[in-house]
Motif scaffolding. Structure first.
Motif, mmCIF file in Angstrom:
data_model
loop_
_atom_site.group_PDB
_atom_site.id
_atom_site.type_symbol
_atom_site.label_atom_id
_atom_site.label_comp_id
_atom_site.label_asym_id
_atom_site.label_seq_id
_atom_site.Cartn_x
_atom_site.Cartn_y
_atom_site.Cartn_z
ATOM 1 N N VAL A 158 -8.372 11.197 0.557
ATOM 2 C CA VAL A 158 -7.821 9.853 0.770
ATOM 3 C C VAL A 158 -7.398 9.254 -0.564
ATOM 4 O O VAL A 158 -8.110 9.364 -1.567
ATOM 5 C CB VAL A 158 -8.860 8.932 1.463
ATOM 6 N N ASN A 159 -6.245 8.590 -0.549
ATOM 7 C CA ASN A 159 -5.760 7.892 -1.740
ATOM 8 C C ASN A 159 -6.633 6.650 -1.966
ATOM 9 O O ASN A 159 -6.575 5.679 -1.212
ATOM 10 C CB ASN A 159 -4.305 7.484 -1.548
ATOM 11 N N SER A 213 -2.727 17.555 -0.488
ATOM 12 C CA SER A 213 -3.572 16.412 -0.833
ATOM 13 C C SER A 213 -5.028 16.834 -0.900
ATOM 14 O O SER A 213 -5.501 17.652 -0.105
ATOM 15 C CB SER A 213 -3.402 15.297 0.212
ATOM 16 N N TYR A 240 -3.391 12.758 -6.511
ATOM 17 C CA TYR A 240 -4.292 13.319 -5.497
ATOM 18 C C TYR A 240 -3.700 14.599 -4.878
ATOM 19 O O TYR A 240 -4.002 14.925 -3.739
ATOM 20 C CB TYR A 240 -4.551 12.283 -4.399
ATOM 21 N N HIS A 249 0.869 4.065 -2.752
ATOM 22 C CA HIS A 249 0.629 5.462 -2.394
ATOM 23 C C HIS A 249 1.713 6.382 -2.972
ATOM 24 O O HIS A 249 1.396 7.473 -3.479
ATOM 25 C CB HIS A 249 0.584 5.592 -0.875
ATOM 26 N N GLU A 250 2.965 5.916 -2.894
ATOM 27 C CA GLU A 250 4.058 6.726 -3.448
ATOM 28 C C GLU A 250 3.926 6.885 -4.959
ATOM 29 O O GLU A 250 4.206 7.957 -5.514
ATOM 30 C CB GLU A 250 5.400 6.071 -3.105
ATOM 31 N N THR A 292 1.151 6.763 -6.761
ATOM 32 C CA THR A 292 -0.075 7.450 -7.208
ATOM 33 C C THR A 292 -0.350 8.720 -6.419
ATOM 34 O O THR A 292 -1.436 9.302 -6.549
ATOM 35 C CB THR A 292 -1.281 6.489 -7.057
ATOM 36 N N GLU A 293 0.629 9.121 -5.613
ATOM 37 C CA GLU A 293 0.403 10.295 -4.757
ATOM 38 C C GLU A 293 0.121 11.547 -5.585
ATOM 39 O O GLU A 293 -0.726 12.383 -5.220
ATOM 40 C CB GLU A 293 1.609 10.511 -3.858
ATOM 41 N N ALA A 309 -4.465 3.180 -2.754
ATOM 42 C CA ALA A 309 -3.662 2.494 -1.731
ATOM 43 C C ALA A 309 -4.516 1.566 -0.872
ATOM 44 O O ALA A 309 -4.097 0.448 -0.540
ATOM 45 C CB ALA A 309 -2.946 3.517 -0.855
ATOM 46 N N ALA A 345 0.826 -1.206 0.000
ATOM 47 C CA ALA A 345 0.000 0.000 0.000
ATOM 48 C C ALA A 345 0.866 1.264 0.000
ATOM 49 O O ALA A 345 0.534 2.260 -0.648
ATOM 50 C CB ALA A 345 -0.936 -0.005 1.207
ATOM 51 N N SER A 346 1.998 1.204 0.752
ATOM 52 C CA SER A 346 2.904 2.357 0.772
ATOM 53 C C SER A 346 3.491 2.614 -0.618
ATOM 54 O O SER A 346 3.579 3.771 -1.074
ATOM 55 C CB SER A 346 4.021 2.128 1.786
#
Length: 499
Positions: free
Chosen positions: A194-195, A191, A66, A59-60, A62-63, A198, A55-56
């Motif tokens: 919420v992503n 931001s 968002y 998130h990195e 697709t950050e 992730a 998930a991390s």
């Protein structure tokens, strides 16, 4: 001392630490292998960490999807405030006392930072100022108010003039250092929520890994359930493969043990049913044969009332058959009584030496008629036991009768008595025909005869040794038979009486 130095030596300490570590690791591994709960907890923690890592990474990656850009002035304002505070600190510490040098420093700050610098006295009159500053008089109230507003509510999105002031003292004269200027804009990102990628990645990876790692265990549980279903359908020879040493492996072993015990119980029930059928057949045969003879000879007596030698012979045969019938009924009744619950023993402490001597003397004439002799081996000391004399006499009578009836002629019957392991050991041995191990194991079964023929000359009721075993076990003893080098021996162990 040498032992102390050796115990404190680094090599010795390192070796002991290594051994202790390996022992702890082995025990931990063994405990892990034996605990299904610990295996599942460890698997879940591993899957959770792996899902968090995935998930991390997601998130990195697709950050940026968002994030939205915005213009920020706060960083520039904070830098301008810090530079003003630094210059005020220099003035307060009197590191620069010459006004020309201070004027040059203010000009440099204005050029580097972009702030118009003013040094005013307590009345707001400008004492020194940077090159681009034009004010000669400052309204301190408005300056202080504006600076406090910026400190309390700094709008980082809207461009507005920055104002800062700090109290200073130059050459004994108190005043204020005032800085003014427009902050520079900087592009920053924030931001938008919420992503949404992730979280699904976390859940998918967690469930997938946990499913993959527990598939073997869940499949084994299904296999155990299927095996129980097969066993419940009557296939008791089915066995479950034992895998591992945890609770599932223990369950598999218990299922196999249950199937084995059920199979053994069913086999015992079948054997009991077979024995019951044999009992009915044997009792019917053994009762019918003497009754037929008794009735036949009684019919002859009825048809020949005159008497004579034939009548005496008929009467003798009828009496012997009736006696045999009586013994069969008595044996059957006694065995049934001994096999039931609540059998009462009338114990007495007696000398086994004297009891054996007495019974041997009574059976000597019967043995001599069959070309047999008794050989006794009794100790000089008296060996006492706590038994029911009447029932234990029956034990010796049955053993002696069997030895006389089935022993090889001519020959001897060896009777041995000795002290052994907290009790006494009584043995009766005689030479006998060859006996198979299967026959030896079945000697104490009811209605079992080594000789399968139903001849009344050699065959008894088949209950004698079963009665012997029941009586011995009621007294807390044990009996066993063995056949070696042509000699059949019966060994009885009885506990010594309590003092």
């Amino acid at each position: 001392m040498r032992a102390l130095f050796r115990w404190l030596s680094p090599f010795y300490v390192t070796r002991r630490l290594y051994r202790w570590t390996m022992t702890v690791v082995r025990r931990a591994v063994e405990h892990f292998r034996r605990s299904l709960r610990l295996q599942l907890i460890t698997t879940f923690v591993f899957c959770l960490l792996a899902a968090l890592l995935a998930a991390s990474l997601a998130h990195e990656m697709t950050e940026k999807l968002y994030l939205r850009p915005y213009v920020d002035y706060s960083q520039s304002m904070e830098r301008m405030d810090w530079d003003t505070r630094r210059l005020a600190s220099i003035i307060r510490e009197q590191k620069v006392t010459d006004k020309a040098a201070l004027q040059q420093m203010m000009n440099n700050f204005e050029q580097d930072v972009g702030l118009r610098m003013l040094l005013v006295n307590l009345d707001g009159k400008v004492v020194l100022k940077s090159a681009k500053a034009t004010e000669s008089q400052v309204d301190l109230y408005s300056v202080i108010s504006r600076a406090m507003e910026l400190r309390l509510d700094r709008d980082r999105y809207r461009p507005q003039e920055f104002v800062a002031f700090y109290p200073v003292e130059l050459a004994g004269q108190k005043g204020y250092l005032i800085a003014r200027g427009m902050p520079e804009a900087s592009i920053r990102y924030e931001s938008t929520g919420v992503n949404m990628i992730a979280l699904p990645v976390f859940l998918i990876v967690l469930f997938y890994l946990f499913y993959r790692f527990t598939k073997r265990k869940t499949g084994y549980i299904e296999e155990l359930a299927d095996s129980l279903l097969v066993i419940s359908q009557g296939k008791l020879d089915h066995r479950v493969e034992v895998r591992g040493e945890d609770e599932l492996g223990s369950l598999a072993r218990n299922i196999n043990r249950m199937a084995e015990e059920l199979q053994a119980n069913i086999e015992r029930e079948r054997q009991a049913e077979k024995t019951k059928n044999e009992l009915i057949t044997n009792v019917s045969h053994d009762l019918r044969t003497p009754l037929t003879s008794v009735l036949g000879y009684l019919r002859l007596l009825k048809d020949h009332p005159a008497g004579g030698p034939d009548q005496q012979e008929y009467t003798r045969i009828a009496y012997e058959k009736a006696e045999h019938l009586k013994r069969l009924v008595e044996d059957l009744f006694e065995y049934t009584t001994l096999s039931g619950q609540g059998v009462q023993l009338y114990r007495q402490t007696i000398s086994m030496n004297e009891l054996v001597e007495q019974l041997v003397e009574e059976y000597v004439p019967l043995a001599e008629e069959q070309q047999l002799s008794f050989c006794k081996s009794l100790p000089d000391e008296r060996l006492y036991v706590s038994v029911d004399p009447e029932k234990f006499v029956r034990v010796l009578e049955n053993l002696f009768s069997n030895a006389i009836k089935y022993g090889k002629k001519p020959g001897s019957i060896d009777v041995t008595l000795a002290r052994e392991a907290g009790g006494i050991r009584l043995s009766v041995a005689n030479r006998a025909d060859e006996m198979a191990p299967e026959a030896l194991n079945r000697l104490f079964e009811r209605f079992y005869r080594v000789e399968q023929s139903r001849s009344r000359k050699t065959g008894g009721s088949g209950l004698g040794l079963a009665i012997v075993k029941s009586i011995v076990e009621l007294h807390g003893g044990r009996i066993q038979a063995d056949y070696r080098d042509g000699v059949l021996s019966f060994h009885i162990w009885l506990p010594a009486p309590r003092s």
